[in-house]
Design a protein around this motif. Sequence first.
Motif, PDB file in Angstrom:
ATOM      1  N   LEU A  44       0.831  -1.204   0.000  1.00  0.00           N
ATOM      2  CA  LEU A  44       0.000   0.000   0.000  1.00  0.00           C
ATOM      3  C   LEU A  44       0.866   1.255   0.000  1.00  0.00           C
ATOM      4  CD1 LEU A  44      -2.664   1.524   0.228  1.00  0.00           C
ATOM      5  CD2 LEU A  44      -2.636   1.092   2.702  1.00  0.00           C
ATOM      6  N   VAL A  45       1.947   1.243   0.779  1.00  0.00           N
ATOM      7  CA  VAL A  45       2.853   2.390   0.816  1.00  0.00           C
ATOM      8  C   VAL A  45       3.420   2.668  -0.578  1.00  0.00           C
ATOM      9  CG1 VAL A  45       5.073   3.226   1.710  1.00  0.00           C
ATOM     10  CG2 VAL A  45       3.448   2.108   3.253  1.00  0.00           C
ATOM     11  N   VAL A  46       3.815   1.620  -1.287  1.00  0.00           N
ATOM     12  CA  VAL A  46       4.393   1.782  -2.631  1.00  0.00           C
ATOM     13  C   VAL A  46       3.355   2.339  -3.594  1.00  0.00           C
ATOM     14  CG1 VAL A  46       5.484   0.617  -4.578  1.00  0.00           C
ATOM     15  CG2 VAL A  46       6.022  -0.095  -2.238  1.00  0.00           C
ATOM     16  N   TYR A  47       2.191   1.703  -3.657  1.00  0.00           N
ATOM     17  CA  TYR A  47       1.157   2.147  -4.589  1.00  0.00           C
ATOM     18  C   TYR A  47       0.698   3.570  -4.280  1.00  0.00           C
ATOM     19  CZ  TYR A  47       0.708  -2.612  -6.420  1.00  0.00           C
ATOM     20  OH  TYR A  47       0.947  -3.829  -7.014  1.00  0.00           O
ATOM     21  N   ARG A  48       0.626   3.900  -2.998  1.00  0.00           N
ATOM     22  CA  ARG A  48       0.202   5.251  -2.603  1.00  0.00           C
ATOM     23  C   ARG A  48       1.116   6.300  -3.217  1.00  0.00           C
ATOM     24  NH1 ARG A  48      -0.630   7.566   3.611  1.00  0.00           N
ATOM     25  NH2 ARG A  48      -0.187   9.750   3.135  1.00  0.00           N
ATOM     26  N   HIS A  49       2.410   6.077  -3.189  1.00  0.00           N
ATOM     27  CA  HIS A  49       3.328   7.108  -3.658  1.00  0.00           C
ATOM     28  C   HIS A  49       3.615   7.036  -5.152  1.00  0.00           C
ATOM     29  CE1 HIS A  49       3.865   7.208   0.723  1.00  0.00           C
ATOM     30  NE2 HIS A  49       3.919   8.502   0.490  1.00  0.00           N
ATOM     31  N   VAL A  50       3.350   5.889  -5.744  1.00  0.00           N
ATOM     32  CA  VAL A  50       3.370   5.829  -7.211  1.00  0.00           C
ATOM     33  C   VAL A  50       2.232   6.692  -7.756  1.00  0.00           C
ATOM     34  CG1 VAL A  50       2.966   4.338  -9.200  1.00  0.00           C
ATOM     35  CG2 VAL A  50       4.512   3.591  -7.393  1.00  0.00           C
ATOM     36  N   ALA A  60       4.235  19.949 -11.218  1.00  0.00           N
ATOM     37  CA  ALA A  60       5.551  20.477 -10.838  1.00  0.00           C
ATOM     38  C   ALA A  60       6.365  20.866 -12.074  1.00  0.00           C
ATOM     39  CB  ALA A  60       6.303  19.444 -10.008  1.00  0.00           C
ATOM     40  N   LEU A  61       6.324  20.037 -13.108  1.00  0.00           N
ATOM     41  CA  LEU A  61       7.075  20.316 -14.334  1.00  0.00           C
ATOM     42  C   LEU A  61       6.557  21.574 -15.027  1.00  0.00           C
ATOM     43  CD1 LEU A  61       7.407  16.704 -15.809  1.00  0.00           C
ATOM     44  CD2 LEU A  61       9.227  18.091 -14.806  1.00  0.00           C
ATOM     45  N   ILE A  62       5.259  21.788 -15.012  1.00  0.00           N
ATOM     46  CA  ILE A  62       4.666  22.931 -15.719  1.00  0.00           C
ATOM     47  C   ILE A  62       4.803  24.226 -14.923  1.00  0.00           C
ATOM     48  CG2 ILE A  62       2.496  23.899 -16.585  1.00  0.00           C
ATOM     49  CD1 ILE A  62       1.624  20.992 -17.189  1.00  0.00           C
ATOM     50  N   PHE A  63       4.391  24.208 -13.662  1.00  0.00           N
ATOM     51  CA  PHE A  63       4.297  25.447 -12.891  1.00  0.00           C
ATOM     52  C   PHE A  63       5.617  25.876 -12.245  1.00  0.00           C
ATOM     53  CE2 PHE A  63      -0.131  23.855 -12.827  1.00  0.00           C
ATOM     54  CZ  PHE A  63      -0.743  24.954 -13.424  1.00  0.00           C
ATOM     55  N   ASP A  64       6.543  24.954 -12.061  1.00  0.00           N
ATOM     56  CA  ASP A  64       7.804  25.302 -11.400  1.00  0.00           C
ATOM     57  C   ASP A  64       8.983  25.419 -12.365  1.00  0.00           C
ATOM     58  OD1 ASP A  64       6.513  25.341  -8.998  1.00  0.00           O
ATOM     59  OD2 ASP A  64       7.298  23.430  -8.272  1.00  0.00           O
ATOM     60  N   LEU A 215       5.580  22.323  -5.112  1.00  0.00           N
ATOM     61  CA  LEU A 215       5.161  21.256  -6.026  1.00  0.00           C
ATOM     62  C   LEU A 215       6.325  20.334  -6.373  1.00  0.00           C
ATOM     63  CD1 LEU A 215       2.780  23.174  -8.461  1.00  0.00           C
ATOM     64  CD2 LEU A 215       2.152  21.267  -6.983  1.00  0.00           C
ATOM     65  N   SER A 216       7.466  20.918  -6.693  1.00  0.00           N
ATOM     66  CA  SER A 216       8.632  20.107  -7.056  1.00  0.00           C
ATOM     67  C   SER A 216       9.134  19.300  -5.867  1.00  0.00           C
ATOM     68  CB  SER A 216       9.759  21.004  -7.584  1.00  0.00           C
ATOM     69  OG  SER A 216       9.377  21.631  -8.788  1.00  0.00           O
ATOM     70  N   LEU A 217       9.116  19.903  -4.684  1.00  0.00           N
ATOM     71  CA  LEU A 217       9.547  19.175  -3.488  1.00  0.00           C
ATOM     72  C   LEU A 217       8.596  18.019  -3.205  1.00  0.00           C
ATOM     73  CD1 LEU A 217      11.493  18.924  -1.127  1.00  0.00           C
ATOM     74  CD2 LEU A 217      10.053  20.515   0.162  1.00  0.00           C
ATOM     75  N   THR A 218       7.291  18.253  -3.356  1.00  0.00           N
ATOM     76  CA  THR A 218       6.309  17.183  -3.143  1.00  0.00           C
ATOM     77  C   THR A 218       6.524  16.037  -4.119  1.00  0.00           C
ATOM     78  OG1 THR A 218       4.660  18.760  -2.317  1.00  0.00           O
ATOM     79  CG2 THR A 218       3.844  16.644  -3.137  1.00  0.00           C
ATOM     80  N   ALA A 219       6.731  16.372  -5.394  1.00  0.00           N
ATOM     81  CA  ALA A 219       6.963  15.333  -6.405  1.00  0.00           C
ATOM     82  C   ALA A 219       8.225  14.534  -6.082  1.00  0.00           C
ATOM     83  CB  ALA A 219       7.078  15.967  -7.790  1.00  0.00           C
ATOM     84  N   GLY A 220       9.282  15.228  -5.641  1.00  0.00           N
ATOM     85  CA  GLY A 220      10.528  14.546  -5.291  1.00  0.00           C
ATOM     86  C   GLY A 220      10.359  13.611  -4.107  1.00  0.00           C
ATOM     87  N   GLY A 266      -1.652  16.604   0.099  1.00  0.00           N
ATOM     88  CA  GLY A 266      -1.318  16.816   1.512  1.00  0.00           C
ATOM     89  C   GLY A 266       0.058  17.419   1.713  1.00  0.00           C
ATOM     90  N   TYR A 267       1.102  16.857   1.102  1.00  0.00           N
ATOM     91  CA  TYR A 267       2.453  17.389   1.258  1.00  0.00           C
ATOM     92  C   TYR A 267       2.550  18.814   0.715  1.00  0.00           C
ATOM     93  CZ  TYR A 267       3.949  12.550   2.176  1.00  0.00           C
ATOM     94  OH  TYR A 267       4.094  11.283   2.694  1.00  0.00           O
ATOM     95  N   TYR A 268       1.867  19.051  -0.414  1.00  0.00           N
ATOM     96  CA  TYR A 268       1.923  20.382  -1.044  1.00  0.00           C
ATOM     97  C   TYR A 268       1.280  21.441  -0.145  1.00  0.00           C
ATOM     98  CZ  TYR A 268       0.644  24.193  -4.200  1.00  0.00           C
ATOM     99  OH  TYR A 268       0.457  25.431  -4.760  1.00  0.00           O
ATOM    100  N   VAL A 269       0.041  21.177   0.306  1.00  0.00           N
ATOM    101  CA  VAL A 269      -0.657  22.133   1.162  1.00  0.00           C
ATOM    102  C   VAL A 269       0.083  22.311   2.487  1.00  0.00           C
ATOM    103  CG1 VAL A 269      -2.811  22.554   2.422  1.00  0.00           C
ATOM    104  CG2 VAL A 269      -2.885  21.663   0.093  1.00  0.00           C
ATOM    105  N   GLN A 270       0.613  21.228   3.003  1.00  0.00           N
ATOM    106  CA  GLN A 270       1.382  21.275   4.245  1.00  0.00           C
ATOM    107  C   GLN A 270       2.576  22.216   4.099  1.00  0.00           C
ATOM    108  OE1 GLN A 270       2.006  17.480   6.508  1.00  0.00           O
ATOM    109  NE2 GLN A 270       4.121  17.796   5.899  1.00  0.00           N
ATOM    110  N   GLY A 271       3.252  22.157   2.953  1.00  0.00           N
ATOM    111  CA  GLY A 271       4.387  23.042   2.711  1.00  0.00           C
ATOM    112  C   GLY A 271       3.974  24.496   2.643  1.00  0.00           C
TER     113      GLY A 271
END
Length: 379
Positions: A44-50, A60-64, A215-220, A266-271
């Motif tokens: 589940l952890v793997v699929y969640r982050h895929v 991230a690629l477009i806006f950053d 966005l880029s940090l979240t994607a990374g 979640g990570y994006y809004v948290q940042g």
Amino acid sequence: MAIAMFSYDSAKPFLAVIFLQFGYAGMFTITKHALDEGMSQHVLVVYRHVVATIIIAPFALIFDRKIRPKMTLSIFLKIMLLGLLEPTIDQNLYYTGMKYTTATFTSAMCNVLPAFAFLMAWALRIEQVNLRKIHSQAKIIGTIVTVGGAMLMTLVKGAQLDLPWTKGYDALASTGSLTKQDPIKGALMITTGCVCWACFIILQAITLKSYPVELSLTAGICFMGAIEGSVVAAVMERGNPSAWSVGMDYKLLAAVYSGVICSGIGYYVQGLIMKRKGPVFVTAFSPLSMVIVAVLGSFFLKEILYMGRVLGAVVIVTGLYLVLWGKSKDQPPSNSSHDKAAEIATKTSTETQEMTVTTGSQEFVAVDITKIRLPDESA
């Protein structure tokens, strides 16, 4: 109109963090159901982050693309560590702990997160603490009360609460889990995961100072979490290839929901919230998700509530809101547009005053002749 805009601007961090807690509450309930049906927590952890990487990377690629700083070795190592702390270590421990307990118990235990985040922020001088001030004393006392509430919830069970919609269900039937219940082991795993989660939040706040592209940090983070989580899952599920299979059921829903809402968004809004209010503020609203999960869990998962756990939850909420009250008395620098406008106006006023020269009763204004444009003679 200006007052209304200012109020909305001030309320945005509160609305955003409340949105996060509703998202986490849904994740607690859906994920618990998927785990009870036999889904591997490591897979589940793997699929969640895929899923999270696929969703957030294009944005991230477009806006950053025009504002993204150069990737340095230091930033890359921080992203690797971020991917290891929360997506990999924390979530593997957290989901395993959930298997040994209930969704309500897990969400309540996660309320120790603000206490750990506060202590780490204090140690690193990110959080303001003055022992002579009442609001700083409230934050410290609240932290101690929160930990005490978590211990009360873990060690004291108490009488069973017979709610109208859970009558006829016993504790074993209410969980529906294939894993034997073990609250002590589950609590230790969840608490250890919360320590990693707190480290993740503090490190994310630090990383955003040198790499201020959310966005880029979240994607990374999601990408590294998927890779590092795959290594853990491959080791833990070796010899069991069926663990990787999912269908059109709660297993797929848990991976997609948690990936999109809790990791990607979640990570994006948290940042965004952390850049304005700091890491402790982000974690201070955890009791809200606990209340939502308690209601959803008792309705949809038929989880049994016990008096000891309810009392422990009340103690946790009391401690956390002592921390939140103390936090509200701090005065961190604000980045709102109104503050920036006021700063520019003050600076302009100061510069104008410095350019004014008074001699006796006459007042002269100094003019920068290099900025005077002469008419074009050819015209």
